[in-house]
Every structure is written in C-alpha cells, then in structure tokens.
Design a protein around this motif. Structure first.
Motif, short mmCIF file in Angstrom:
data_model
loop_
_atom_site.label_atom_id
_atom_site.label_comp_id
_atom_site.label_asym_id
_atom_site.label_seq_id
_atom_site.Cartn_x
_atom_site.Cartn_y
_atom_site.Cartn_z
N ILE A 160 3.17 2.23 7.71
CA ILE A 160 1.95 3.04 7.60
C ILE A 160 1.48 3.08 6.15
O ILE A 160 0.28 2.98 5.88
N PHE A 161 2.41 3.21 5.21
CA PHE A 161 2.06 3.22 3.79
C PHE A 161 1.36 1.92 3.39
O PHE A 161 0.29 1.93 2.76
N THR A 164 -2.08 1.55 5.09
CA THR A 164 -3.06 2.45 4.48
C THR A 164 -3.54 1.88 3.15
O THR A 164 -4.74 1.88 2.87
N GLY A 167 -5.72 -1.09 3.97
CA GLY A 167 -6.98 -0.63 4.56
C GLY A 167 -7.95 -0.07 3.55
O GLY A 167 -9.14 -0.37 3.58
N VAL A 168 -7.44 0.73 2.62
CA VAL A 168 -8.33 1.37 1.64
C VAL A 168 -8.72 0.40 0.53
O VAL A 168 -9.89 0.31 0.15
N PRO A 175 -11.38 6.37 3.06
CA PRO A 175 -10.09 7.08 3.03
C PRO A 175 -9.93 8.15 4.12
O PRO A 175 -8.83 8.31 4.66
N ARG A 177 -11.24 8.12 7.12
CA ARG A 177 -10.97 7.39 8.37
C ARG A 177 -9.53 6.88 8.35
O ARG A 177 -8.83 6.92 9.37
N MET A 178 -9.06 6.41 7.20
CA MET A 178 -7.70 5.90 7.09
C MET A 178 -6.67 7.01 7.31
O MET A 178 -5.62 6.76 7.91
N ILE A 179 -6.96 8.21 6.84
CA ILE A 179 -6.06 9.36 7.08
C ILE A 179 -5.92 9.61 8.58
O ILE A 179 -4.83 9.83 9.09
N TYR A 181 -6.44 7.42 11.02
CA TYR A 181 -5.69 6.31 11.60
C TYR A 181 -4.19 6.46 11.35
O TYR A 181 -3.38 6.24 12.25
N ALA A 182 -3.83 6.84 10.14
CA ALA A 182 -2.41 6.99 9.80
C ALA A 182 -1.78 8.14 10.60
O ALA A 182 -0.64 8.04 11.04
#
Length: 191
Positions: A160-161, A164, A167-168, A175, A177-179, A181-182
């Motif tokens: 996940i790290f 992320t 992705g960013v 960010p 949206r990425m939060i 998703y994570a």
C-alpha cells in the motif's frame, strides 16, 4: 505543575520546529513519548493518523491531541484534558506568532542582506533533516507491522505504501483520492 511543563515543552517545540508540522512531529514524539512518558508510542501513532485526517496543520493538531492525552492520563478529567489541549496548542503557536511579528518588520528591510540569505541557506538542510526524521519515525511496527510476527500484514502495508507513492508521484492521482483507495485496500486486504 503539569500545565507549566506542558506549556514549556510545546513552547520549545514551537520555537525550534522548523519545517512545518511534519518537521515538528519528531520533536513532539521525542518529548511526549520518550522524555515525559505522557503517552505511548502506539498512542502517538494514532494521534498522528488522526491529526493527518482532521483539517488544519498537523503540528497544531498533534499538539492539541497530545496536550489532551497528557493531562487526561494524569488527572482522568475531560475538562482538564481540554485545558491541556488549549495549553499545548497555544504554547506551540506562540513562538511562531512572536517570530512572525519580529521577522515581518525586519525582513522587508533586510531581505537582500547576505546575512539573512545565509541564515535561510543554513535552515534548508535542517528542514530536510527534520522532515526525514518525521518520515523515519512513522516507519515503525504500529504503521507497518513486524515482518517476523505478521509477514502478511507487513507485506500488505509495504505494498500500500509503494502503490500510494507511485499513485501520487508518478500517476498523479489526487492525494485525497489516494487516501480513500489506500483505506479500501487496507480494509480488503487486512481484514
């Protein structure tokens, strides 16, 4: 006495916490967990997570939560805990307020001075160091699990790290949206 110690501690953090809120995290963690033992490392990790999710600067949010937790643990009083929040938050902001008043008067007058330019040049590496310390401080077992005790959770956390970060930085996913998703990935893969 606890309120004076709390004020003094967060005043010093506010005075020497260059680099913004993330730069202050390592100082806050060292003071409240290691020096004063007001909260545990796991509680501090939770405070950082909550501080990141709530609106406002992470340093101020962390000071607010740490002030509350420190006084609430010592007195078991919600009202005194709220007073601890106010004390820590005010103490953290006070040095910045004082410095900005002084700097704003003098900066415009002396901003082209070689001495002022040298000070800012010297502060840049210190800021990078504080941000790196905050990053390394958050790379602990509370956030990534132990590879020995829980290899699946550790592997998922690292995955996940990395996703992320990719992705960013590379795919340019927003960010927020990425939060989200994570969070969903953590729910699906870890439970």
């Amino acid at each position: 006495m606890l309120f004076l110690t709390l004020f003094y501690t967060f005043f010093l953090i506010g005075a020497f916490g260059f680099g913004g809120g993330y730069g202050m995290l390592s100082l806050i963690q060292h003071e409240v967990v290691v020096n004063h033992h007001w909260i545990t490392s796991a509680e501090f990790t939770n405070i950082v997570a909550i501080s990141q999710m709530t609106p406002g600067p992470i340093g101020i949010n962390s000071a607010t939560y740490c002030g509350y937790a420190a006084v609430h643990h010592a007195t078991d009083s919600v009202l005194l805990g709220m007073a601890g929040s106010i004390t820590a938050t005010f103490a953290l902001m006070l040095p910045s307020f004082i410095m900005m008043l002084l700097i704003s008067k003098m900066f415009l007058k002396h901003m082209k001075s070689p001495i002022v330019q040298s000070v800012f040049t010297g502060l840049r590496p210190a800021v990078v160091g504080l941000l790196a310390a905050a990053t390394l401080m958050l790379c602990n077992e509370e956030n990534f699990y132990s590879p020995v005790e829980s290899p699946w959770h550790f592997g998922v956390s690292i995955f996940i790290f990395i996703m992320t970060f990719v992705g960013v930085k590379m795919v340019k996913v927003h960010p927020i949206r990425m939060i989200v998703y994570a969070a969903f990935a953590g729910l699906l893969l870890l439970y």
